[in-house]
Scaffold this motif. Structure first.
Motif, PDB file in Angstrom:
ATOM      1  N   HIS A 156      25.735  47.792  29.866  1.00  0.00           N
ATOM      2  CA  HIS A 156      25.897  46.440  29.344  1.00  0.00           C
ATOM      3  C   HIS A 156      27.374  46.089  29.191  1.00  0.00           C
ATOM      4  CE1 HIS A 156      24.879  42.795  27.190  1.00  0.00           C
ATOM      5  NE2 HIS A 156      25.628  43.162  26.162  1.00  0.00           N
ATOM      6  N   VAL A 157      28.159  47.032  28.656  1.00  0.00           N
ATOM      7  CA  VAL A 157      29.595  46.793  28.486  1.00  0.00           C
ATOM      8  C   VAL A 157      30.272  46.614  29.841  1.00  0.00           C
ATOM      9  CG1 VAL A 157      31.764  47.841  27.710  1.00  0.00           C
ATOM     10  CG2 VAL A 157      29.717  47.984  26.271  1.00  0.00           C
ATOM     11  N   GLU A 163      31.691  40.565  34.534  1.00  0.00           N
ATOM     12  CA  GLU A 163      31.497  39.116  34.475  1.00  0.00           C
ATOM     13  C   GLU A 163      32.730  38.421  33.919  1.00  0.00           C
ATOM     14  OE1 GLU A 163      27.998  38.680  32.153  1.00  0.00           O
ATOM     15  OE2 GLU A 163      26.616  39.077  33.809  1.00  0.00           O
ATOM     16  N   ARG A 164      33.343  39.028  32.884  1.00  0.00           N
ATOM     17  CA  ARG A 164      34.539  38.422  32.301  1.00  0.00           C
ATOM     18  C   ARG A 164      35.692  38.435  33.310  1.00  0.00           C
ATOM     19  NH1 ARG A 164      37.006  36.834  27.804  1.00  0.00           N
ATOM     20  NH2 ARG A 164      39.187  37.384  27.441  1.00  0.00           N
ATOM     21  N   LEU A 168      37.579  35.143  34.621  1.00  0.00           N
ATOM     22  CA  LEU A 168      39.024  34.967  34.505  1.00  0.00           C
ATOM     23  C   LEU A 168      39.664  34.721  35.866  1.00  0.00           C
ATOM     24  CD1 LEU A 168      39.937  37.706  31.856  1.00  0.00           C
ATOM     25  CD2 LEU A 168      39.854  35.234  31.526  1.00  0.00           C
ATOM     26  N   ALA A 169      39.148  35.413  36.888  1.00  0.00           N
ATOM     27  CA  ALA A 169      39.697  35.208  38.232  1.00  0.00           C
ATOM     28  C   ALA A 169      39.428  33.787  38.714  1.00  0.00           C
ATOM     29  CB  ALA A 169      39.086  36.221  39.204  1.00  0.00           C
ATOM     30  N   ARG A 170      38.199  33.293  38.472  1.00  0.00           N
ATOM     31  CA  ARG A 170      37.886  31.920  38.880  1.00  0.00           C
ATOM     32  C   ARG A 170      38.729  30.913  38.105  1.00  0.00           C
ATOM     33  NH1 ARG A 170      32.473  33.906  38.802  1.00  0.00           N
ATOM     34  NH2 ARG A 170      32.184  33.003  36.731  1.00  0.00           N
TER      35      ARG A 170
END
Length: 384
Positions: A156-157, A163-164, A168-170
């Motif tokens: 999960h982590v 996802e984070r 951030l890249a997007r």
């Protein structure tokens, strides 16, 4: 559970290991009384191996089916219960808790099935059971369940971190595109304004009998003014602060000396080299080239600290080449990840805008290098 991945080579190896272990234990015999341990137990071993193989696709179903078969048989043949039966149950429990949370009713059912199996084992061997036996059952069950919970937590982590990172890249790409749009808006608006002024001047120089030409230039002026206004309305949505009022002149390569002096004042030993004969550049390309050098030097100062750096601007027949090289940290500390920040994102976006090429990475002899090629005529479609 069709969204689960198919069995991997590791799953096949574990299933084969269960099959061999179970068959060896059954044929080897924990008891010589084969009449109470019939050979059809080998079929149970094979079924257990199949459930182990598909446990990742249907973890709860595999544990539920196995527990509904194994626990009654263990109760009946408890005095010669084989070790492989308990180990398979713990493996299936570990897999289940590795994919479902503890509050899920499937996890609760799996833990309850494990508790029932432990009670059956203790009851059937109650005449010989010791405190150590109870401790072994509790410890092994706790390890299997706890390991499953830990695996799920770390998955999960890791998923959240991935996802984070993607978010951030997007956001970084979007932010840089907005920044480029804000800057190029002023360049385009200025160019169109000059065209409008030239059209107006030409209209005033026409003879009275040149009505057709005068009307055409009127259309050019009106269209140009409308285009400038539309640009301001659209790009105005991207304005984020008073610093973007468009009044300050946009920098270009003729102001690299000022940039170099600023970097030297900040502690970066920069050497600027110009190769070839400077030629007039399109305003947008000139601005983007300046920003690329600025971003590269800023990254060097941020990640390598005070060090030696070289900026080389090469004017070639059909290409503008930029090379920004540094020698790496001087204080012995490990170099930072110079190629992973928002600065590189901005450079890639600017290079892609003009169909150029970008190469950035550590240098063989130490330090970091950024090389950019921007076509001055024609287009280069390879963007890296």
């Amino acid at each position: 559970m069709s969204h689960r991945p198919p069995p991997t080579p590791v799953d096949w190896l574990i299933s084969l290991a269960v099959l061999l272990f179970g068959v060896a234990e059954e044929l080897g015999g924990r008891s010589m009384d084969l009449s109470r341990r019939p050979l059809w137990w080998l079929g149970v071993v094979a079924a257990a191996a199949i459930l182990v193989l598909v446990r990742q696709r249907a973890p709860f179903t595999a544990l539920a089916v196995y527990a509904s078969i194994n626990t009654p048989l263990t109760a009946y043949y408890g005095e010669i219960s084989a070790a492989w039966q308990f180990y398979v149950h713990l493996l299936l429990l570990f897999t289940l808790l590795g994919v479902v949370p503890l509050k899920d009713r499937r996890a609760v059912a799996g833990l309850a099935a494990t508790a029932v199996l432990c009670l059956v084992l203790l009851f059937m061997a109650s005449s010989m059971v010791t405190a150590g036996d109870v401790a072994v059952l509790l410890v092994m069950s706790s390890i299997a369940g706890g390991a499953g919970v830990a695996v799920r937590h770390h998955r999960h982590v890791a998923l959240q971190a991935q996802e984070r990172g993607e978010l951030l890249a997007r956001e970084a790409v979007t932010e840089e595109r907005f920044r480029i749009a804000r800057e190029l808006h002023d360049v385009v608006a200025h160019s169109v304004s000059v065209m409008v002024m030239q059209a107006g001047a030409a209209r005033l120089m026409l003879h009275p009998d040149q009505a057709v030409e005068r009307e055409a230039l009127n259309v050019v002026e009106e269209t140009g003014r409308e285009a400038v206004e539309e640009l301001r309305l659209m790009v105005g949505l991207l304005r984020t602060g008073p610093e973007n009022d468009g009044l300050a002149p946009q920098p270009n390569l003729t102001r690299l000396d000022e940039l170099v002096e600023q970097m030297r004042a900040a502690g970066l030993d920069v050497r600027l080299t110009i190769e070839g004969t400077p030629v007039p550049l399109p305003a947008g390309l000139n601005l983007s080239a300046y920003r690329i050098v600025q971003e590269a030097l800023t990254n060097t100062l941020r990640h390598a600290g005070p060090t030696a750096s070289e900026v080389k601007v090469s004017y070639r027949s059909r290409m503008l080449c930029l090379d920004i090289l540094d020698e790496g940290p001087r204080d012995g500390r490990a170099p930072g990840a110079e190629g992973t920040g928002h600065g590189l994102v901005g450079m890639r976006e600017r290079v892609a805008l003009f169909h150029g090429r970008l190469a950035a990475g550590p240098r063989p002899g130490g330090g970091y290098g950024v090389s950019v090629s921007l076509p001055l005529s024609g287009r280069i479609t390879v963007v890296t």
